[in-house]
Design a protein around this motif. Structure first.
Motif, short mmCIF file in Angstrom:
data_model
loop_
_atom_site.label_atom_id
_atom_site.label_comp_id
_atom_site.label_asym_id
_atom_site.label_seq_id
_atom_site.Cartn_x
_atom_site.Cartn_y
_atom_site.Cartn_z
N THR A 64 0.88 -1.17 -0.01
CA THR A 64 0.00 -0.01 0.06
C THR A 64 0.63 1.29 0.07
O THR A 64 2.03 1.16 0.35
N SER A 65 0.16 2.27 -0.45
CA SER A 65 0.89 3.58 -0.36
C SER A 65 1.41 4.00 1.19
O SER A 65 2.35 4.65 1.40
N SER A 66 0.63 3.65 2.06
CA SER A 66 1.05 3.72 3.40
C SER A 66 2.00 3.11 4.13
O SER A 66 2.71 3.64 4.50
N GLY A 88 9.44 5.48 4.04
CA GLY A 88 10.06 6.64 3.41
C GLY A 88 10.38 7.85 4.45
O GLY A 88 11.25 8.41 4.79
N GLY A 89 9.27 7.97 5.04
CA GLY A 89 9.05 8.77 6.26
C GLY A 89 10.25 8.59 7.37
O GLY A 89 10.77 9.49 7.87
N GLU A 90 10.09 7.14 7.73
CA GLU A 90 11.22 6.89 8.64
C GLU A 90 12.73 7.23 8.21
O GLU A 90 13.29 7.55 9.09
N MET A 91 12.63 6.90 6.95
CA MET A 91 14.23 7.13 6.62
C MET A 91 14.48 8.36 6.54
O MET A 91 15.82 8.95 7.01
N VAL A 132 17.71 12.83 9.14
CA VAL A 132 17.52 14.22 9.53
C VAL A 132 18.31 14.21 10.87
O VAL A 132 19.07 15.16 11.52
N SER A 133 17.78 13.38 11.91
CA SER A 133 18.35 13.19 12.97
C SER A 133 19.96 12.88 12.91
O SER A 133 20.65 13.32 13.83
N GLN A 134 20.42 12.12 12.18
CA GLN A 134 21.81 11.99 12.09
C GLN A 134 22.59 13.11 11.68
O GLN A 134 23.54 13.51 12.04
N TYR A 135 21.90 14.00 10.56
CA TYR A 135 22.39 15.51 10.45
C TYR A 135 22.49 16.20 11.35
O TYR A 135 23.66 16.92 11.74
N GLU A 136 21.45 16.26 12.43
CA GLU A 136 21.45 17.18 13.50
C GLU A 136 22.41 16.84 14.47
O GLU A 136 23.02 17.81 15.17
#
Length: 60
Positions: free
Chosen positions: A36-38, A44-47, A52-56
Protein backbone atom coordinates in the motif's frame (compact mmCIF):
# COMPACT_ATOMS: atom_id res chain seq x y z
CA UNK A 1 21.03 11.98 -18.57
CA UNK A 2 22.33 13.78 -15.49
CA UNK A 3 25.64 12.68 -14.00
CA UNK A 4 25.40 10.93 -10.65
CA UNK A 5 27.24 12.91 -7.99
CA UNK A 6 27.71 9.93 -5.66
CA UNK A 7 27.53 6.70 -7.69
CA UNK A 8 27.35 4.43 -4.63
CA UNK A 9 24.51 6.41 -3.03
CA UNK A 10 21.74 4.38 -4.70
CA UNK A 11 23.11 1.10 -3.36
CA UNK A 12 23.49 2.57 0.13
CA UNK A 13 19.99 4.04 0.14
CA UNK A 14 18.51 0.74 -1.04
CA UNK A 15 20.29 -1.06 1.80
CA UNK A 16 19.05 1.56 4.28
CA UNK A 17 15.49 1.29 2.88
CA UNK A 18 15.51 -2.49 3.24
CA UNK A 19 16.82 -2.28 6.83
CA UNK A 20 14.06 0.17 7.78
CA UNK A 21 11.39 -1.90 6.01
CA UNK A 22 12.57 -5.03 7.79
CA UNK A 23 12.44 -3.30 11.18
CA UNK A 24 8.92 -2.06 10.42
CA UNK A 25 7.71 -5.42 9.10
CA UNK A 26 7.08 -4.12 5.58
CA UNK A 27 7.91 -6.85 3.03
CA UNK A 28 9.96 -4.89 0.48
CA UNK A 29 11.32 -6.82 -2.50
CA UNK A 30 12.32 -6.21 -6.13
CA UNK A 31 8.62 -5.64 -6.93
CA UNK A 32 6.61 -3.57 -4.46
CA UNK A 33 3.38 -3.16 -6.42
CA UNK A 34 1.54 -5.26 -3.86
CA UNK A 35 2.28 -2.84 -1.01
CA UNK A 36 0.00 0.00 0.00
CA UNK A 37 1.03 3.61 -0.37
CA UNK A 38 0.80 3.85 3.42
CA UNK A 39 3.37 1.07 3.85
CA UNK A 40 5.77 2.62 1.34
CA UNK A 41 5.24 6.09 2.77
CA UNK A 42 5.91 4.95 6.31
CA UNK A 43 9.26 3.49 5.26
CA UNK A 44 10.20 6.65 3.35
CA UNK A 45 9.12 8.85 6.23
CA UNK A 46 11.17 6.86 8.72
CA UNK A 47 14.20 7.06 6.41
CA UNK A 48 13.93 10.86 6.25
CA UNK A 49 13.40 11.09 10.01
CA UNK A 50 16.57 9.10 10.69
CA UNK A 51 18.65 10.98 8.10
CA UNK A 52 17.62 14.34 9.60
CA UNK A 53 18.40 13.05 13.09
CA UNK A 54 21.90 11.93 12.00
CA UNK A 55 22.52 15.28 10.33
CA UNK A 56 21.43 17.18 13.43
CA UNK A 57 23.73 15.08 15.60
CA UNK A 58 26.59 16.05 13.30
CA UNK A 59 25.91 19.76 13.84
CA UNK A 60 26.48 19.58 17.59
Amino acid sequence: MAQKLVPDAKQGLNKFKNEIASEMGVPFSEYNGNLTSSQCGSVGGEMVKRMVSQYEKGLK
